[in-house]
Design a protein around this motif. Structure first.
Motif, PDB file in Angstrom:
ATOM      1  N   VAL A  30       0.842  -1.199   0.000  1.00 43.78           N
ATOM      2  CA  VAL A  30       0.000   0.000   0.000  1.00 43.78           C
ATOM      3  C   VAL A  30       0.880   1.253   0.000  1.00 43.78           C
ATOM      4  O   VAL A  30       0.565   2.248  -0.646  1.00 43.78           O
ATOM      5  CB  VAL A  30      -0.959  -0.009   1.212  1.00 43.78           C
ATOM      6  N   THR A  31       1.984   1.189   0.686  1.00 40.05           N
ATOM      7  CA  THR A  31       2.911   2.317   0.735  1.00 40.05           C
ATOM      8  C   THR A  31       3.903   2.285  -0.420  1.00 40.05           C
ATOM      9  O   THR A  31       4.265   3.327  -0.961  1.00 40.05           O
ATOM     10  CB  THR A  31       3.684   2.296   2.061  1.00 40.05           C
ATOM     11  N   LEU A  32       4.342   1.087  -0.801  1.00 39.65           N
ATOM     12  CA  LEU A  32       5.401   0.969  -1.797  1.00 39.65           C
ATOM     13  C   LEU A  32       4.932   1.204  -3.233  1.00 39.65           C
ATOM     14  O   LEU A  32       5.701   1.705  -4.050  1.00 39.65           O
ATOM     15  CB  LEU A  32       6.064  -0.406  -1.691  1.00 39.65           C
ATOM     16  N   LEU A  33       3.705   0.834  -3.572  1.00 43.26           N
ATOM     17  CA  LEU A  33       3.247   0.984  -4.956  1.00 43.26           C
ATOM     18  C   LEU A  33       3.266   2.431  -5.455  1.00 43.26           C
ATOM     19  O   LEU A  33       3.734   2.686  -6.572  1.00 43.26           O
ATOM     20  CB  LEU A  33       1.861   0.359  -5.138  1.00 43.26           C
ATOM     21  N   PRO A  34       2.783   3.418  -4.694  1.00 44.58           N
ATOM     22  CA  PRO A  34       2.909   4.798  -5.183  1.00 44.58           C
ATOM     23  C   PRO A  34       4.359   5.257  -5.332  1.00 44.58           C
ATOM     24  O   PRO A  34       4.707   5.951  -6.289  1.00 44.58           O
ATOM     25  CB  PRO A  34       2.182   5.629  -4.117  1.00 44.58           C
ATOM     26  N   ILE A  35       5.222   4.822  -4.432  1.00 42.52           N
ATOM     27  CA  ILE A  35       6.642   5.210  -4.518  1.00 42.52           C
ATOM     28  C   ILE A  35       7.305   4.538  -5.714  1.00 42.52           C
ATOM     29  O   ILE A  35       8.078   5.166  -6.447  1.00 42.52           O
ATOM     30  CB  ILE A  35       7.357   4.872  -3.198  1.00 42.52           C
ATOM     31  N   ILE A  36       6.990   3.256  -5.936  1.00 45.87           N
ATOM     32  CA  ILE A  36       7.530   2.547  -7.093  1.00 45.87           C
ATOM     33  C   ILE A  36       7.036   3.195  -8.386  1.00 45.87           C
ATOM     34  O   ILE A  36       7.803   3.352  -9.344  1.00 45.87           O
ATOM     35  CB  ILE A  36       7.151   1.058  -7.030  1.00 45.87           C
ATOM     36  N   GLY A  37       5.772   3.564  -8.439  1.00 44.11           N
ATOM     37  CA  GLY A  37       5.236   4.241  -9.623  1.00 44.11           C
ATOM     38  C   GLY A  37       5.926   5.564  -9.883  1.00 44.11           C
ATOM     39  O   GLY A  37       6.257   5.895 -11.031  1.00 44.11           O
ATOM     40  N   LEU A  38       6.172   6.319  -8.827  1.00 38.21           N
ATOM     41  CA  LEU A  38       6.860   7.601  -8.957  1.00 38.21           C
ATOM     42  C   LEU A  38       8.276   7.405  -9.502  1.00 38.21           C
ATOM     43  O   LEU A  38       8.687   8.072 -10.448  1.00 38.21           O
ATOM     44  CB  LEU A  38       6.906   8.289  -7.595  1.00 38.21           C
ATOM     45  N   LEU A  39       9.022   6.476  -8.918  1.00 38.49           N
ATOM     46  CA  LEU A  39      10.399   6.243  -9.342  1.00 38.49           C
ATOM     47  C   LEU A  39      10.477   5.665 -10.754  1.00 38.49           C
ATOM     48  O   LEU A  39      11.338   6.064 -11.551  1.00 38.49           O
ATOM     49  CB  LEU A  39      11.098   5.317  -8.348  1.00 38.49           C
ATOM     50  N   LEU A  40       9.574   4.758 -11.083  1.00 32.41           N
ATOM     51  CA  LEU A  40       9.581   4.160 -12.419  1.00 32.41           C
ATOM     52  C   LEU A  40       9.240   5.189 -13.489  1.00 32.41           C
ATOM     53  O   LEU A  40       9.898   5.255 -14.533  1.00 32.41           O
ATOM     54  CB  LEU A  40       8.598   2.992 -12.466  1.00 32.41           C
ATOM     55  N   ALA A  41       8.242   6.010 -13.238  1.00 33.70           N
ATOM     56  CA  ALA A  41       7.874   7.035 -14.211  1.00 33.70           C
ATOM     57  C   ALA A  41       8.980   8.070 -14.367  1.00 33.70           C
ATOM     58  O   ALA A  41       9.266   8.522 -15.478  1.00 33.70           O
ATOM     59  CB  ALA A  41       6.573   7.716 -13.789  1.00 33.70           C
ATOM     60  N   PHE A  42       9.626   8.443 -13.269  1.00 30.19           N
ATOM     61  CA  PHE A  42      10.726   9.400 -13.346  1.00 30.19           C
ATOM     62  C   PHE A  42      11.891   8.814 -14.135  1.00 30.19           C
ATOM     63  O   PHE A  42      12.491   9.486 -14.974  1.00 30.19           O
ATOM     64  CB  PHE A  42      11.184   9.796 -11.936  1.00 30.19           C
ATOM     65  N   ALA A  43      12.202   7.537 -13.896  1.00 32.07           N
ATOM     66  CA  ALA A  43      13.298   6.888 -14.622  1.00 32.07           C
ATOM     67  C   ALA A  43      12.987   6.791 -16.113  1.00 32.07           C
ATOM     68  O   ALA A  43      13.860   7.050 -16.955  1.00 32.07           O
ATOM     69  CB  ALA A  43      13.554   5.505 -14.039  1.00 32.07           C
ATOM     70  N   LEU A  44      11.766   6.445 -16.455  1.00 35.50           N
ATOM     71  CA  LEU A  44      11.391   6.363 -17.874  1.00 35.50           C
ATOM     72  C   LEU A  44      11.394   7.741 -18.531  1.00 35.50           C
ATOM     73  O   LEU A  44      11.758   7.872 -19.702  1.00 35.50           O
ATOM     74  CB  LEU A  44      10.018   5.709 -18.018  1.00 35.50           C
ATOM     75  N   ALA A  45      11.002   8.765 -17.797  1.00 31.35           N
ATOM     76  CA  ALA A  45      11.009  10.117 -18.356  1.00 31.35           C
ATOM     77  C   ALA A  45      12.429  10.610 -18.595  1.00 31.35           C
ATOM     78  O   ALA A  45      12.693  11.328 -19.564  1.00 31.35           O
ATOM     79  CB  ALA A  45      10.276  11.069 -17.422  1.00 31.35           C
ATOM     80  N   MET A  46      13.354  10.217 -17.742  1.00 25.73           N
ATOM     81  CA  MET A  46      14.744  10.629 -17.936  1.00 25.73           C
ATOM     82  C   MET A  46      15.420   9.828 -19.049  1.00 25.73           C
ATOM     83  O   MET A  46      16.312  10.319 -19.723  1.00 25.73           O
ATOM     84  CB  MET A  46      15.535  10.463 -16.628  1.00 25.73           C
ATOM     85  N   TRP A  47      14.988   8.593 -19.270  1.00 19.64           N
ATOM     86  CA  TRP A  47      15.590   7.732 -20.280  1.00 19.64           C
ATOM     87  C   TRP A  47      15.045   8.033 -21.675  1.00 19.64           C
ATOM     88  O   TRP A  47      15.756   7.887 -22.663  1.00 19.64           O
ATOM     89  CB  TRP A  47      15.338   6.273 -19.918  1.00 19.64           C
ATOM     90  N   ALA A  48      13.810   8.468 -21.791  1.00 23.17           N
ATOM     91  CA  ALA A  48      13.138   8.642 -23.081  1.00 23.17           C
ATOM     92  C   ALA A  48      13.852   9.612 -24.023  1.00 23.17           C
ATOM     93  O   ALA A  48      14.010   9.303 -25.199  1.00 23.17           O
ATOM     94  CB  ALA A  48      11.693   9.073 -22.862  1.00 23.17           C
TER      95      ALA A  48
END
Length: 70
Positions: A30-48
């Motif tokens: 419940v706590t980790l999914l929003p943080i994982i989503g934030l980090l994954l989206a940020f990583a994909l935005a920096m890689w794109a």
């Protein structure tokens, strides 16, 4: 902006899993999914944009052809 949408996607995923009873309220997901989503989206935005750096720069069309047509 991608990190915000990633956070919201992770949050909605956690809420959906809670609503359907897939995970209990005490689960760390419940706590980790929003943080994982934030980090994954940020990583994909920096890689794109990295792939776009290899493309040749586009040049604007010459206005001489437009002037000759008139």
């Amino acid at each position: 902006m991608a990190a915000v949408f990633g956070f919201l996607a992770g949050l909605s995923g956690a809420i959906t899993l809670l609503a359907f009873g897939t995970i209990p309220l005490e689960s760390p997901l419940v706590t980790l999914l929003p943080i994982i989503g934030l980090l994954l989206a940020f990583a994909l935005a920096m890689w794109a944009p990295i792939g776009a750096a290899k493309m040749p720069p586009s040049t604007p069309e010459s206005s001489q052809a437009d002037a000759d047509a008139i």
